[in-house]
Scaffold this active site. Structure first.
Site, PDB file in Angstrom:
ATOM      1  N   SER A 142      18.954  32.100  27.129  1.00 20.25           N
ATOM      2  CA  SER A 142      19.691  31.753  28.895  1.00 20.25           C
ATOM      3  C   SER A 142      20.476  32.434  29.271  1.00 20.25           C
ATOM      4  CB  SER A 142      20.260  29.755  28.009  1.00 20.25           C
ATOM      5  OG  SER A 142      21.792  30.685  28.450  1.00 20.25           O
ATOM      6  N   LYS A 183      20.904  30.323  22.768  1.00 18.55           N
ATOM      7  CA  LYS A 183      19.215  29.624  22.264  1.00 18.55           C
ATOM      8  C   LYS A 183      18.519  29.893  23.115  1.00 18.55           C
ATOM      9  CE  LYS A 183      19.608  25.639  24.836  1.00 18.55           C
ATOM     10  NZ  LYS A 183      20.352  25.704  25.830  1.00 18.55           N
ATOM     11  N   HIS A 193       9.183   4.028  16.364  1.00 15.75           N
ATOM     12  CA  HIS A 193      10.400   3.852  16.980  1.00 15.75           C
ATOM     13  C   HIS A 193      11.057   5.792  16.862  1.00 15.75           C
ATOM     14  CE1 HIS A 193       9.072  -0.458  16.882  1.00 15.75           C
ATOM     15  NE2 HIS A 193       8.732   0.018  16.111  1.00 15.75           N
ATOM     16  N   GLU A 205       7.817  22.774  27.216  1.00 21.12           N
ATOM     17  CA  GLU A 205       8.422  21.959  27.518  1.00 21.12           C
ATOM     18  C   GLU A 205       7.614  22.008  28.896  1.00 21.12           C
ATOM     19  OE1 GLU A 205      12.575  21.995  28.311  1.00 21.12           O
ATOM     20  OE2 GLU A 205      12.581  23.716  26.800  1.00 21.12           O
TER      21      GLU A 205
END
Ligand code: ARG
Length: 460
Positions: free
Chosen positions: A277, A283, A156, A290
């Site tokens: 970024s 970043k 979970h 992804e």
């Protein structure tokens, strides 16, 4: 322009209709497979006495020239000739003259295109199989370096019990092993020849389907010509197995993305597999992970698209089947690319052992150890669970963890507790005590590693 099938027609379709119906933009990917199929077909025609040796030789020669030109990207195709089959036939006739027109004797584009797809998929399943193996190799190596690296295991997405990082990585090894088995098994159905099914009903020429199948390295032939030209199960299977494979990669991506966040900081990806970024200088984004997670969507889409194309089709060939190609090519490219990226990303990622080790010291993932401790001393597990649950609650109230709770509190909770309870709470000990087969115990993980690398060795 006169069509190769133009005899029965009074007028030519308008150019935009031609373009709508054409598949050459994408089926030119099948150029080598199509020539390979034609070579086998013409050799078979000669062997069966359907074509004279000298004609066959001329056609073979022409096809070989086209083959070389294709390798050098020197063939130019046109939507006016609709698809790769008619384009190549036209180019062959240009190359060797009207004799080229004999190639299509006893054959239809329907069995021709099916043959191409079988050949294409056979080649690419082999590429994918070795891509899977490469990733398994990378996982094995990382696992070998991290048998005793302990991190929280989750259910979970809540800290559950401490586990070995190698055990976590090997979970993916076994998923990939099943993917490989599925792909391999499907080769049985991919490696079957539809060639010689004709348009739908076979042919009046005395062809030898087994011979052309053998030349193409197929293990057998379709038993039924209607099925031969209209079966796309082998592609559906491939799309389905690929979807499962991508789902596995996507789950792993999700974990890698979480793990390299500031919140987890369990790993750091190599710069090659991350991007910055344009606005935020700090970043380092896990773009490749992804992207693979995102691309899983298109593989599912390709599966659903072909299932939907197939569901209402009467026998045998229908033009709808032309729509089988782009999704298949797309899935092949997606899977091959994703596997390649994934192997590199896995091999180069850095494990933050200290952060993982620290995490399991600052959580309650050792609570089961305490319940097992009491159960081993004779307390029914259900009661032990309750006792430990209350101790956890006490700790939460005090903002401490179980290892910091005073011994008196333990004794108040149960007289079965002795000082050695603190050893039981140690996460490293917790992992090493797990002795069941398939569990995370260091000993069992080492056995699993051996089994896994033996599987890779035998496959090589
Ligand atoms: N381009 C077609 C396809 O990909 C080839 C077969 C066409 N056959 C036909 N009878 N129109 O399916």
């Amino acid at each position: 322009m006169k069509k190769l099938w133009g005899g029965r027609f009074q007028k030519s379709p308008e150019q935009w209709v031609d373009e709508f119906g054409a598949s050459i933009d994408f089926d030119q990917k099948l150029v080598q497979e199509d020539i390979q199929g034609s070579l086998a077909h013409v050799k078979m025609l000669a062997k069966c006495g359907i074509l004279e040796e000298k004609d066959a030789d001329k056609i073979i020669e022409g096809l070989q020239i086209l083959q070389q030109k294709a390798e050098k990207n020197e063939l130019s195709f046109s939507a006016a000739y609709e698809d790769i089959h008619l384009n190549l036939e036209k180019l062959l006739i240009d190359e060797i003259g009207p004799i080229g027109g004999k190639l299509h004797t006893g054959r239809s584009r329907n069995d021709q295109v099916a043959t191409d797809m079988h050949l294409y998929l056979r080649n690419h399943v082999e590429v994918i199989l070795s891509g899977i193996e490469e990733l398994q190799d990378a996982l094995l190596q990382k696992a070998e370096e991290n048998v005793e690296t302990v991190l929280p295991g989750y259910t979970h997405l809540q800290r559950a019990q401490p586990i070995s990082l190698a055990h976590h990585l090997l979970a993916y090894f076994w998923m990939l092993q099943r993917d490989k088995e599925r792909m391999k098994e499907s080769l049985k159905r991919i490696n079957v020849s539809p060639l010689g099914s004709g348009a739908l009903a076979g042919t009046t020429f005395p062809i030898d389907r087994h011979y052309s199948a053998e030349l193409l390295g197929f293990e057998g032939i379709y038993e039924n010509s209607l099925d031969g030209v209209s079966d796309r199960d082998f592609i559906l299977e491939f799309l389905s197995h690929s979807s499962i494979l991508m789902m596995h990669l996507s789950r792993f991506c999700e974990e890698l993305i979480l793990w390299c966040s500031e919140e987890f900081k369990f790993i750091e990806l190599d710069d090659t597999y991350a991007t910055g970024s344009s606005m935020m200088p700090q970043k380092k984004n896990p773009d490749m992970a992804e992207l693979i997670r995102g691309k899983t969507g298109r593989t599912y889409g390709n599966l659903f698209s072909l299932l939907t194309i197939m569901k209402g089709l009467p026998l045998a060939y229908n033009k709808d089947l032309q729509e089988d190609k782009e999704g298949m090519f797309d899935t092949v490219e997606t899977v091959e690319g994703s596997l390649k990226i994934f192997s590199g990303m896995t091999a180069t990622l850095k494990v933050n052992k200290a952060k993982m080790g620290q995490s399991v010291k600052e959580d309650f993932s050792n609570a089961t150890e305490l319940a097992d401790y009491l159960a081993k001393k004779g307390m029914p597990f259900r009661e032990a669970h309750e006792v430990v649950g209350k101790l956890v609650y006490q700790c939460i109230e005090k903002s401490i963890y179980l290892s910091s709770l005073d011994f008196e509190e333990y004794q108040k909770a149960s007289p079965l507790f002795e000082k050695d309870l603190y050893e039981a709470l140690d996460p490293y000990q917790a992992v090493s005590r797990r002795i069941s087969d398939g569990g995370t115990g260091f000993g069992k993980v080492k056995e699993a590693l051996q089994k896994a690398s033996a599987l890779i060795q035998t496959a090589k």
